[in-house]
Design a protein around this motif. Structure first.
Motif, PDB file in Angstrom:
ATOM      1  N   ARG A 115       3.980  -0.314  -1.892  1.00 35.23           N
ATOM      2  CA  ARG A 115       4.038   0.561  -0.728  1.00 35.23           C
ATOM      3  C   ARG A 115       4.926   1.811  -1.336  1.00 35.23           C
ATOM      4  NH1 ARG A 115       5.974  -1.021   5.299  1.00 35.23           N
ATOM      5  NH2 ARG A 115       5.465   1.069   6.181  1.00 35.23           N
ATOM      6  N   ARG A 116       4.382   2.912  -0.777  1.00 35.25           N
ATOM      7  CA  ARG A 116       5.313   4.014  -1.447  1.00 35.25           C
ATOM      8  C   ARG A 116       5.197   5.102  -0.361  1.00 35.25           C
ATOM      9  NH1 ARG A 116       1.556   2.896  -4.946  1.00 35.25           N
ATOM     10  NH2 ARG A 116       0.016   4.562  -4.176  1.00 35.25           N
ATOM     11  N   ILE A 125      -3.466  -2.646   1.185  1.00 31.96           N
ATOM     12  CA  ILE A 125      -3.547  -3.961   1.192  1.00 31.96           C
ATOM     13  C   ILE A 125      -4.819  -4.554   0.628  1.00 31.96           C
ATOM     14  CG2 ILE A 125      -2.834  -3.769   3.861  1.00 31.96           C
ATOM     15  CD1 ILE A 125      -5.706  -3.758   4.622  1.00 31.96           C
ATOM     16  N   ARG A 126      -4.635  -5.915   0.369  1.00 33.70           N
ATOM     17  CA  ARG A 126      -5.624  -6.472  -0.374  1.00 33.70           C
ATOM     18  C   ARG A 126      -6.433  -7.483   0.613  1.00 33.70           C
ATOM     19  NH1 ARG A 126      -1.110  -7.808  -3.139  1.00 33.70           N
ATOM     20  NH2 ARG A 126      -0.625  -6.388  -4.870  1.00 33.70           N
ATOM     21  N   ILE A 127      -7.647  -7.479   0.605  1.00 31.37           N
ATOM     22  CA  ILE A 127      -8.600  -8.346   1.048  1.00 31.37           C
ATOM     23  C   ILE A 127      -9.513  -9.345   0.296  1.00 31.37           C
ATOM     24  CG2 ILE A 127     -10.363  -8.395   3.000  1.00 31.37           C
ATOM     25  CD1 ILE A 127      -9.470  -5.568   3.749  1.00 31.37           C
ATOM     26  N   GLY A 162     -10.558   8.640   5.232  1.00 30.90           N
ATOM     27  CA  GLY A 162      -9.469   9.071   4.521  1.00 30.90           C
ATOM     28  C   GLY A 162      -8.587   8.100   3.477  1.00 30.90           C
ATOM     29  N   VAL A 163      -9.279   6.990   3.164  1.00 31.34           N
ATOM     30  CA  VAL A 163      -8.509   6.085   2.648  1.00 31.34           C
ATOM     31  C   VAL A 163      -9.287   5.584   1.072  1.00 31.34           C
ATOM     32  CG1 VAL A 163      -7.389   4.886   4.569  1.00 31.34           C
ATOM     33  CG2 VAL A 163      -9.573   4.085   3.894  1.00 31.34           C
ATOM     34  N   ILE A 164      -8.807   5.022   0.182  1.00 27.98           N
ATOM     35  CA  ILE A 164      -9.544   4.632  -0.718  1.00 27.98           C
ATOM     36  C   ILE A 164      -9.786   2.921  -0.973  1.00 27.98           C
ATOM     37  CG2 ILE A 164      -9.202   4.367  -3.289  1.00 27.98           C
ATOM     38  CD1 ILE A 164      -7.110   6.651  -3.053  1.00 27.98           C
ATOM     39  N   PHE A 165     -11.088   2.875  -1.113  1.00 27.87           N
ATOM     40  CA  PHE A 165     -11.550   1.214  -0.970  1.00 27.87           C
ATOM     41  C   PHE A 165     -11.832   0.977  -2.706  1.00 27.87           C
ATOM     42  CE2 PHE A 165     -12.214   1.256   3.312  1.00 27.87           C
ATOM     43  CZ  PHE A 165     -12.321   0.203   3.582  1.00 27.87           C
ATOM     44  N   GLU A 213      -6.401   1.476   0.207  1.00 29.35           N
ATOM     45  CA  GLU A 213      -5.136   2.348  -0.091  1.00 29.35           C
ATOM     46  C   GLU A 213      -5.154   3.720   0.625  1.00 29.35           C
ATOM     47  OE1 GLU A 213      -2.261   3.981  -3.485  1.00 29.35           O
ATOM     48  OE2 GLU A 213      -3.592   2.527  -3.926  1.00 29.35           O
ATOM     49  N   GLY A 214      -3.912   4.119   1.421  1.00 26.44           N
ATOM     50  CA  GLY A 214      -4.100   5.256   1.940  1.00 26.44           C
ATOM     51  C   GLY A 214      -2.692   5.201   3.025  1.00 26.44           C
TER      52      GLY A 214
END
Length: 175
Positions: free
Chosen positions: A112-113, A119-121, A140-143, A154-155
């Motif tokens: 976390r920054r 998060i991991r699923i 607007g997130v990265i899968f 992530e985002g």
């Protein structure tokens, strides 16, 4: 690997001593094994988490000292001398033993920054990567697929929450 000031090697020596005592049919109380497990967990945490301080090592050392004093009280003189020499080598760094770090399937570099969340699923069934990427672009997130079973999202925290809700709907629709 972070410097544990020899405590990782001390843990290995004390674990060997406990195993040897059990092999000789000497009853080792469960509290000793609890202290060894706890100290292993603390040392693993210290080694793997870059944000931990040296104060964490003091906690591990306290648990190891308890186990050490109990284990040596169960030894005969010959066994005690053998393991005292090993312990001395462990503390001075002369003993070449490996501390058993757990092998995780997850990406330990995901952190976390600021306002960025990862998060991991674990997927119960495969979803096409293109559908997840489209959903990621929409929010607007990265899968990122780690393999067929695991996805990292992530985002921005709020965007990740919204994407996760829609991703859950996507999982239900593919039933």
């Amino acid at each position: 690997m972070k410097d544990t000031r020899g405590l990782d090697k001390v843990w290995v020596v004390l674990s060997e001593l406990a195993a040897e005592l059990v092999k000789k049919d000497i009853k080792v109380p469960e509290i000793v094994f609890e202290k060894l497990r706890l100290s292993k967990a603390i040392l693993t945490y210290y080694i793997l988490d870059e944000h931990t301080t040296v104060k964490t090592l003091a906690k591990a050392e306290k648990e190891l000292n308890y186990a050490q004093s109990y284990l040596f009280s169960l030894c005969d003189e010959e066994l005690m001398n053998k393991y005292l020499k090993k312990l001395e080598k462990a503390i001075t760094g002369e003993l070449d033993v490996e501390f058993p770090l757990p092998k995780t399937k997850f990406d330990t570099d995901v952190k976390r920054r600021g306002n960025v969340e990862s998060i991991r699923i674990k997927l119960l069934k495969y979803i096409e990567e293109e559908r997840a990427i489209d959903l990621g672009e929409w929010h607007g997130v990265i899968f990122e697929y780690k393999d067929d079973e695991k996805v990292v999202i992530e985002g921005d925290i709020e965007r990740v929450k919204r994407a996760l809700k829609d991703f859950g709907i996507l999982l239900k629709k593919s039933d």
